[in-house]
Design a protein around this motif. Structure first.
Motif, short mmCIF file in Angstrom:
data_model
loop_
_atom_site.label_atom_id
_atom_site.label_comp_id
_atom_site.label_asym_id
_atom_site.label_seq_id
_atom_site.Cartn_x
_atom_site.Cartn_y
_atom_site.Cartn_z
N UNK A 100 0.81 -1.22 0.00
CA UNK A 100 0.00 0.00 0.00
C UNK A 100 0.84 1.27 0.00
N UNK A 101 2.15 1.13 0.14
CA UNK A 101 3.04 2.29 0.15
C UNK A 101 3.55 2.65 -1.24
N UNK A 102 2.95 2.05 -2.26
CA UNK A 102 3.44 2.25 -3.62
C UNK A 102 3.45 3.71 -4.05
N UNK A 103 2.44 4.47 -3.66
CA UNK A 103 2.40 5.89 -4.01
C UNK A 103 3.52 6.65 -3.32
N UNK A 104 3.75 6.35 -2.06
CA UNK A 104 4.80 7.01 -1.29
C UNK A 104 6.17 6.74 -1.87
N UNK A 105 6.45 5.48 -2.21
CA UNK A 105 7.78 5.13 -2.69
C UNK A 105 8.04 5.70 -4.09
N UNK A 106 7.05 5.70 -4.95
CA UNK A 106 7.23 6.27 -6.29
C UNK A 106 7.45 7.78 -6.22
N UNK A 107 6.68 8.44 -5.39
CA UNK A 107 6.86 9.88 -5.20
C UNK A 107 8.29 10.18 -4.74
N UNK A 108 8.78 9.40 -3.79
CA UNK A 108 10.11 9.61 -3.24
C UNK A 108 11.20 9.44 -4.30
N UNK A 109 11.11 8.37 -5.11
CA UNK A 109 12.19 8.13 -6.07
C UNK A 109 12.21 9.16 -7.19
N UNK A 110 11.03 9.66 -7.56
CA UNK A 110 11.00 10.74 -8.56
C UNK A 110 11.67 11.98 -7.98
N UNK A 111 11.39 12.28 -6.75
CA UNK A 111 12.00 13.45 -6.11
C UNK A 111 13.52 13.28 -6.00
N UNK A 112 13.99 12.04 -5.85
CA UNK A 112 15.43 11.79 -5.80
C UNK A 112 16.08 11.93 -7.18
N UNK A 113 15.28 11.68 -8.24
CA UNK A 113 15.82 11.79 -9.59
C UNK A 113 15.63 10.58 -10.48
N UNK A 114 14.84 9.60 -10.05
CA UNK A 114 14.60 8.42 -10.87
C UNK A 114 13.62 8.73 -12.01
N UNK A 115 13.89 8.11 -13.17
CA UNK A 115 13.04 8.33 -14.34
C UNK A 115 12.11 7.16 -14.63
N UNK A 116 12.29 6.08 -13.89
CA UNK A 116 11.47 4.90 -14.10
C UNK A 116 11.66 3.91 -12.99
N UNK A 117 10.86 2.82 -13.03
CA UNK A 117 10.96 1.83 -11.97
C UNK A 117 10.45 0.47 -12.42
N UNK A 118 11.03 -0.57 -11.82
CA UNK A 118 10.48 -1.93 -11.90
C UNK A 118 9.46 -2.08 -10.79
N UNK A 119 8.31 -2.65 -11.10
CA UNK A 119 7.31 -2.95 -10.08
C UNK A 119 6.77 -4.36 -10.34
#
Length: 279
Positions: A100-119
């Motif tokens: 259920x933390x998927x929104x939190x973690x994606x928001x965080x990595x974008x703010x760090x500078x990530x352009x994409x993710x494996x889920x």
């Protein structure tokens, strides 16, 4: 310095069936710097970067499934800004998105500078021995989760965020009636649904032995080439050239470079203890 969404657009454009993006997964600052240094060569072979949660967990002395969101984000927070500084888009391994933390973690990595993710679509606490219904999120649930992830990325400033949606159907343990054909049909059904939800590619992993060329060909055909695979180190496994010829869009190596680095250290140390030198 390029904006995060500009890097996301670059990353998305690199996914070309038949001319795949090749990713050498990193796990810390040293491994990132080592890979980025290859771009001192005139042809600049490194087009993008990716993390491997298994390798990040291993540096902490824990198993991949034990890696917490906080621990993973700590590593990503150090890696992502350096990828941005190098002008290279970064895709991060977010495992299943931490429920259920998927929104939190994606928001965080974008703010760090990530352009994409494996889920992933597998449930960490379930393992791979409970069949399709017990080990994997339902298609409906996973589609909703992927949409939440993409919406979170958009709100964080990356509407073109690249989701490499991992389908773990082929990882399921053998059980009565769960044939390869059933796994393949499930993988295709899930892949189509995840692409419809906004994923850029569908990532399939076949375990230590990898996927056969016949399986990859079928996936590529059914999903219009929007397929990502992890290379296997097993003898006779498909090479990057083989996979490009089949028509995949993305190739990664997971923790393989981490293992290779440890093997190199072990080899040199053994030589030293045997009376030899560094070279």
């Amino acid at each position: 310095m390029a904006s995060i969404n500009k890097l996301a657009q670059t990353l998305k454009a690199l996914h070309k069936p038949g001319s795949p993006l090749i990713l050498s997964n990193v796990w810390d600052i040293s491994s990132l710097n080592t890979i980025v240094s290859l771009n001192s060569e005139p042809h600049k072979p490194v087009k993008a970067l990716a993390t491997a949660s298994f390798a990040i967990a291993a540096t902490l002395g824990i198993k991949d499934e034990e890696l917490s969101m906080v621990q993973n984000l700590e590593a990503i927070s150090k890696i992502a800004p350096l990828a941005v500084k190098a002008g290279l888009p970064l895709s991060v391994d977010l495992q299943d998105g931490y429920g259920d933390l998927i929104t939190t973690v994606v928001t965080a990595v974008v703010e760090y500078g990530a352009a994409g993710a494996n889920i992933e679509d597998s449930i960490p606490s379930a393992g791979f021995d409970k069949g399709i219904s017990g080990s994997l999120y339902t298609i409906e649930d996973q589609v909703e989760r992927l949409k939440r992830a993409l919406d979170a990325a958009k709100k964080a400033g990356a509407p073109d965020f690249v989701v490499n949606a991992r389908c773990d159907a082929f990882c399921l343990s053998p059980t009565p009636g769960l044939t390869h054909e059933i796994k393949l049909a499930e993988a295709i059904k899930r892949g189509k649904a995840f692409l419809e939800a906004g994923a850029t590619t569908i990532f399939y992993w076949g375990g230590a032995g990898g996927l056969t060329s016949e399986t990859v060909k079928r996936l590529v055909k059914e999903l219009d080439g929007k397929v990502a695979v992890m290379m296997s180190g097993a003898p006779g496994s498909l090479t990057t050239a083989d996979l490009a010829k089949i028509g995949v869009a993305r190739i990664s190596v997971g923790p393989s470079l981490y293992f290779a680095a440890l093997d190199a250290v072990k080899t040199v140390a053994s030589r030293l203890f045997s009376g030899g030198g560094l070279a």
